[in-house]
Design an enzyme around this catalytic site. Structure first.
Site, PDB file in Angstrom:
ATOM      1  N   LYS A 191       0.850  -1.196   0.000  1.00  0.00           N
ATOM      2  CA  LYS A 191       0.000   0.000   0.000  1.00  0.00           C
ATOM      3  C   LYS A 191       0.887   1.248   0.000  1.00  0.00           C
ATOM      4  O   LYS A 191       1.006   1.971   0.984  1.00  0.00           O
ATOM      5  CB  LYS A 191      -0.946  -0.031   1.214  1.00  0.00           C
ATOM      6  N   LEU A 192       1.521   1.428  -1.130  1.00  0.00           N
ATOM      7  CA  LEU A 192       2.466   2.531  -1.311  1.00  0.00           C
ATOM      8  C   LEU A 192       1.669   3.775  -1.735  1.00  0.00           C
ATOM      9  O   LEU A 192       0.952   3.735  -2.737  1.00  0.00           O
ATOM     10  CB  LEU A 192       3.459   2.101  -2.396  1.00  0.00           C
TER      11      LEU A 192
END
Ligand SMILES: Cc1ncc(COP(=O)(O)O)c(C=O)c1O
Length: 303
Positions: free
Chosen positions: A154-155
């Site tokens: 979850k960048l």
């Protein structure tokens, strides 16, 4: 007073601020998690869902991106419990941990900067309507591919990809978008993994198909096989399968188990919420709300 964990302490949320020059704000060089906690009125208890799994994913991503942080898994869990207690939440909440670079520096890179950790909570009911089924499109935006940036974490920066797809769906009057990956196979929703059901078998893209390695996805694969006795296959999905399958649902911490009743204007099955999806929903909601003793280890009680 609602508190946020920021700069190694709990502060009133209004005081948790970063500078406009902050590197992560400018370039999206940060990584986050989304965790749910469910309030059970009868038990007078708040249950955090799969908390350790979320922090393990955050730590994996943090290591990969060279965020050098002193917090252990135990620290993250302890801080989370403390924050919910401090905020005295007695309703369903969404928990947002974020690891980011603290310096106000011009240059996008994952090396040589000091990392920080912040954590906040927001009350949250259904992110998507889970009762009547949603209408989706296949987005013209492709899912970001592994060799551009890792979709499995979850960048923050890569959520531009999600935002573009979701916006396209909303502008077309629909609820969600399904993205294809760069080789043209079904990847996932803007913030959800996807399952289709054909002939009573569940099919979902594999973790090598440019998807986020969803915690809900993994949990559902487990209960669909072990508890409901369905065959679950992880393989590439063609876009036409979205139209010829019997059922489609999206899943995720936010989306929970969200039935899809229409894709690109065509009904899925008979256009109503399918029986297998309903069965999965019922089992899932019972577990996450703490009503199913057998799966209590998914949950961490707060109070
Ligand atoms: C792009 C994307 N895919 C899938 C998911 C579902 O992942 P999880 O079940 O771990 O919440 C999310 C969650 O927010 C997401 O952002």
């Amino acid at each position: 007073m609602i508190y946020t964990f920021f700069n190694n302490k709990f502060v009133p949320s209004d005081e948790a601020r970063i500078n406009v020059r902050n590197n992560s704000f400018n370039y999206g060089t940060a990584i986050f998690e989304g965790i749910r906690a469910y309030w059970n009125k009868e038990h007078k208890q708040m249950y955090i869902l799969k908390m350790e799994d979320h922090y393990r994913r955050l730590m994996q991503g943090s290591r990969f991106l060279n965020f050098d942080l002193a917090y252990s898994l135990e620290d993250y869990c302890r801080i989370t419990l403390e924050l919910i207690k401090k905020n005295n939440h007695k309703e369903d909440v969404y928990i947002r941990p974020l690891v980011y670079y603290t310096p106000d520096k011009i240059s996008p890179k994952f090396v040589g900067y000091e990392a920080g950790f912040t954590l906040y909570t927001v009350p949250m009911g259904d992110y998507i309507d889970v009762s009547k089924g949603i209408k989706v499109c296949v987005s013209t935006w492709r899912r970001i591919s592994e060799n551009m940036a890792p979709a499995r974490f979850k960048l923050c920066g890569i959520y531009v990809n999600s935002a573009l797809a979701k916006t396209e769906a909303l502008e077309r009057g629909l609820d969600e978008a399904i993205m294809l990956n760069s080789d043209g196979h079904v990847a996932e929703g803007s913030a959800e993994n996807i399952f289709i059901i054909r002939d009573r078998e569940l099919i979902t893209p594999s973790v090598a198909d440019d998807i986020l390695e969803g915690i809900t996805r993994k949990a559902l694969i487990g209960i669909c096989r072990e508890e409901l006795g369905y065959k679950v296959i992880e393989r590439k999905i063609d876009r036409t399968e979205l139209h010829i399958c019997d059922e489609v649902f999206l899943c995720g911490t936010g989306a929970q188990v969200s039935p899809v009743i229409e894709v690109d204007g065509k009904k899925v099955g008979d256009g109503s919420v399918g029986p297998i999806t309903q069965k999965i929903q019922k089992l899932y909601f019972g577990i996450v709300k703490g009503e199913n003793e057998k799966y209590r280890e998914w949950l961490t009680p707060v109070y």
